[in-house]
Design a protein around this motif. Sequence first.
Motif, PDB file in Angstrom:
ATOM      1  N   ALA A  78       0.838  -1.203   0.000  1.00 52.59           N
ATOM      2  CA  ALA A  78       0.000   0.000   0.000  1.00 52.59           C
ATOM      3  C   ALA A  78       0.872   1.252   0.000  1.00 52.59           C
ATOM      4  N   LYS A  79       1.947   1.197   0.784  1.00 55.37           N
ATOM      5  CA  LYS A  79       2.859   2.359   0.827  1.00 55.37           C
ATOM      6  C   LYS A  79       3.518   2.584  -0.528  1.00 55.37           C
ATOM      7  N   ILE A  80       3.893   1.491  -1.169  1.00 54.24           N
ATOM      8  CA  ILE A  80       4.516   1.629  -2.497  1.00 54.24           C
ATOM      9  C   ILE A  80       3.512   2.236  -3.475  1.00 54.24           C
ATOM     10  N   ALA A  81       2.266   1.717  -3.398  1.00 53.65           N
ATOM     11  CA  ALA A  81       1.224   2.227  -4.300  1.00 53.65           C
ATOM     12  C   ALA A  81       0.971   3.709  -4.029  1.00 53.65           C
ATOM     13  N   ALA A  82       0.941   4.054  -2.731  1.00 54.62           N
ATOM     14  CA  ALA A  82       0.690   5.452  -2.352  1.00 54.62           C
ATOM     15  C   ALA A  82       1.826   6.345  -2.849  1.00 54.62           C
ATOM     16  N   ALA A  83       3.052   5.773  -2.766  1.00 53.81           N
ATOM     17  CA  ALA A  83       4.213   6.569  -3.210  1.00 53.81           C
ATOM     18  C   ALA A  83       4.209   6.712  -4.724  1.00 53.81           C
ATOM     19  N   GLU A  84       3.667   5.686  -5.401  1.00 49.77           N
ATOM     20  CA  GLU A  84       3.646   5.751  -6.864  1.00 49.77           C
ATOM     21  C   GLU A  84       2.477   6.576  -7.383  1.00 49.77           C
ATOM     22  N   ALA A  85       1.402   6.647  -6.563  1.00 49.87           N
ATOM     23  CA  ALA A  85       0.215   7.389  -6.985  1.00 49.87           C
ATOM     24  C   ALA A  85       0.537   8.830  -7.376  1.00 49.87           C
ATOM     25  N   PRO A  86       1.333   9.525  -6.563  1.00 47.92           N
ATOM     26  CA  PRO A  86       1.655  10.911  -6.957  1.00 47.92           C
ATOM     27  C   PRO A  86       2.325  10.984  -8.316  1.00 47.92           C
ATOM     28  N   LYS A  87       2.971   9.853  -8.716  1.00 41.80           N
ATOM     29  CA  LYS A  87       3.614   9.871 -10.033  1.00 41.80           C
ATOM     30  C   LYS A  87       2.581  10.045 -11.143  1.00 41.80           C
ATOM     31  N   VAL A  88       1.370   9.433 -10.892  1.00 43.53           N
ATOM     32  CA  VAL A  88       0.309   9.593 -11.880  1.00 43.53           C
ATOM     33  C   VAL A  88      -0.115  11.057 -11.947  1.00 43.53           C
ATOM     34  N   ILE A  89      -0.215  11.630 -10.746  1.00 45.64           N
ATOM     35  CA  ILE A  89      -0.598  13.045 -10.690  1.00 45.64           C
ATOM     36  C   ILE A  89       0.474  13.897 -11.351  1.00 45.64           C
ATOM     37  N   THR A  90       1.727  13.419 -11.234  1.00 46.83           N
ATOM     38  CA  THR A  90       2.807  14.223 -11.818  1.00 46.83           C
ATOM     39  C   THR A  90       2.758  14.200 -13.346  1.00 46.83           C
ATOM     40  N   LEU A  91       1.722  13.485 -13.915  1.00 44.26           N
ATOM     41  CA  LEU A  91       1.537  13.624 -15.360  1.00 44.26           C
ATOM     42  C   LEU A  91       1.115  15.051 -15.697  1.00 44.26           C
ATOM     43  N   GLN A  92       0.677  15.770 -14.658  1.00 44.81           N
ATOM     44  CA  GLN A  92       0.264  17.155 -14.862  1.00 44.81           C
ATOM     45  C   GLN A  92       1.412  18.154 -14.871  1.00 44.81           C
ATOM     46  N   PRO A  93       2.664  17.691 -14.762  1.00 39.19           N
ATOM     47  CA  PRO A  93       3.693  18.735 -14.697  1.00 39.19           C
ATOM     48  C   PRO A  93       3.597  19.718 -15.847  1.00 39.19           C
ATOM     49  N   GLU A  94       2.980  19.240 -16.975  1.00 37.29           N
ATOM     50  CA  GLU A  94       2.846  20.195 -18.075  1.00 37.29           C
ATOM     51  C   GLU A  94       2.075  21.429 -17.639  1.00 37.29           C
ATOM     52  N   LYS A  95       1.012  21.128 -16.840  1.00 38.28           N
ATOM     53  CA  LYS A  95       0.218  22.254 -16.343  1.00 38.28           C
ATOM     54  C   LYS A  95       1.084  23.185 -15.517  1.00 38.28           C
ATOM     55  N   THR A  96       1.775  22.553 -14.533  1.00 37.93           N
ATOM     56  CA  THR A  96       2.604  23.395 -13.664  1.00 37.93           C
ATOM     57  C   THR A  96       3.686  24.069 -14.496  1.00 37.93           C
ATOM     58  N   ASN A  97       4.195  23.309 -15.503  1.00 37.74           N
ATOM     59  CA  ASN A  97       5.201  23.921 -16.362  1.00 37.74           C
ATOM     60  C   ASN A  97       4.637  25.139 -17.073  1.00 37.74           C
ATOM     61  N   TRP A  98       3.363  24.951 -17.550  1.00 40.55           N
ATOM     62  CA  TRP A  98       2.752  26.081 -18.243  1.00 40.55           C
ATOM     63  C   TRP A  98       2.693  27.305 -17.357  1.00 40.55           C
ATOM     64  N   SER A  99       2.221  27.047 -16.125  1.00 42.36           N
ATOM     65  CA  SER A  99       2.104  28.217 -15.242  1.00 42.36           C
ATOM     66  C   SER A  99       3.484  28.782 -14.953  1.00 42.36           C
ATOM     67  N   ALA A 100       4.477  27.855 -14.884  1.00 41.83           N
ATOM     68  CA  ALA A 100       5.839  28.356 -14.658  1.00 41.83           C
ATOM     69  C   ALA A 100       6.287  29.201 -15.844  1.00 41.83           C
ATOM     70  N   TYR A 101       5.985  28.657 -17.063  1.00 44.16           N
ATOM     71  CA  TYR A 101       6.364  29.424 -18.260  1.00 44.16           C
ATOM     72  C   TYR A 101       5.676  30.776 -18.273  1.00 44.16           C
ATOM     73  N   ILE A 102       4.367  30.724 -17.968  1.00 43.89           N
ATOM     74  CA  ILE A 102       3.609  31.982 -17.973  1.00 43.89           C
ATOM     75  C   ILE A 102       4.199  32.941 -16.958  1.00 43.89           C
ATOM     76  N   GLY A 103       4.538  32.355 -15.797  1.00 46.95           N
ATOM     77  CA  GLY A 103       5.145  33.185 -14.760  1.00 46.95           C
ATOM     78  C   GLY A 103       6.421  33.835 -15.245  1.00 46.95           C
ATOM     79  N   TRP A 104       7.270  32.987 -15.887  1.00 44.96           N
ATOM     80  CA  TRP A 104       8.545  33.524 -16.389  1.00 44.96           C
ATOM     81  C   TRP A 104       8.281  34.581 -17.459  1.00 44.96           C
ATOM     82  N   ALA A 105       7.368  34.234 -18.359  1.00 45.08           N
ATOM     83  CA  ALA A 105       7.076  35.169 -19.443  1.00 45.08           C
ATOM     84  C   ALA A 105       6.587  36.490 -18.874  1.00 45.08           C
ATOM     85  N   ALA A 106       5.683  36.360 -17.876  1.00 41.06           N
ATOM     86  CA  ALA A 106       5.125  37.576 -17.276  1.00 41.06           C
ATOM     87  C   ALA A 106       6.223  38.413 -16.635  1.00 41.06           C
TER      88      ALA A 106
END
Lengths: 176, 266
Positions: free
Chosen positions: B71-99
């Motif tokens: 369960a701990k391994i699964a829980a630790a791996e679960a955030p990896k699925v969420i980290t498929l969103q780094p593009e989103k965070t990257n976008w906001s980072a890019y926007i932030g940098w651009a701004a």
Amino acid sequence: MELEELVEKFRMKDAKAFEKLYSMYADNICGVIFNIVKNTDIAQEICQDVFVKAWNNSESYNISKGRFFTWMLNIARNAAIDEVRSKSHKNSKQNLSSDFFVNILEDKNDLNAQVDTIGIKSLLTNLKEKCVQIIDLLYFKGYTQKEAAEELEIPIGTVKTRNRSCIAQIRGNIAI
Amino acid sequence: MDTEKYIASGILELYVAGILSEVENLDIARYAAEYPEIQNEIKAIEAAVLALTKAAAPKEGAQIHLAKVKAKIAAAEAPKVITLQPEKTNWSAYIGWAASILLAVGLFWMYTQNDTLKSNLDNSTQVNSALEEKIEEAKTSLEKTEELLSTIRDKNIQVVALGGQAVDPNSYAKAYWNKSEQKVFIDAQGLPEPPDGMVYQVWSLKLNPLTPTSMGLLEDFITDDTKVFALNNPNESEAFGITLEPAGGSETPNLEQLYTLGVVSS
């Protein structure tokens, strides 16, 4: 399945291999941790974390780290020692007296429910105090030769030979 | 290799304990692969340590906790699925940098603009004050001209034309004489510029006998734009003459340098 094959599959993140290795070594690893933290719940918690860590870093294991069990042993000791050094644990003020693992073994002797555990009494038959000390330091606490020599106030060369003869006694007791 | 002696040294026990260096571990692994007796010794030592450590485990054992580990391994791996969103965070980072880059560029632009405006304003202020001075000058000059005009138009004014003489027949001048105020205005527009070190001197003349009286010098002839000079004249003049004299003027007129001469009509 040979151990080498099992470990190789584990390195490739094979869940079945991991489960097998867990069943083989979980009690040992938890035993070492329990001996350091001296609290069943904390020991179980750290023990689980150690296997999680081993799984996450499985590809980092190689023969330069020694035997697979030895690799696990090092991870377990480090995790347990980190816990003992942590602020929350210091409040309990438990010392790391070298006779502790013997106490654990003797306490368990009467109530031991596990069928395949070798009788503790027989395991420790004729084991001298100085053997208990050196085994505790080298295997349970991860002291280096030099640290053990300083702790026991014996020449560094004596650590290796004394340890060998102590392990030999246990091996003899297992064989009986 | 003397494997027996090697085994007897006790190094393999330390190897299992995991307290040797990586180099030593590699050496021993190589020996173990080469010499079966070393491999077997290692396994025997490990078996003893396994027996010992297993005996030290908590009573309930660890086997029942495999599910928790998974369960701990699964829980630790679960955030990896969420980290498929780094593009989103990257976008906001890019926007932030651009701004922030835009902001920096904008600030820089505004700073330069501000600088330009400031220097423009400075220039304008300078131009303004220059213009104001000119207006002031023009006003003063207008006042002077008006004053001059009113003086000349005064009914008490007697106008005397001074004609060119032998030195420079083309030269001429006019004298505006206000007898009651004892003032003479000399309009010297028609005189050539005096050479360096020389100055025009105005004389009041009595004709019988010829008696010249100095009325004054036409100082700053070159720089005076109007070329109209006010002089005091308390004399009963019968004629006015202008001669060129050395700087500072002379006691008596140098008649060889008599430029203009005019008789007061009675």
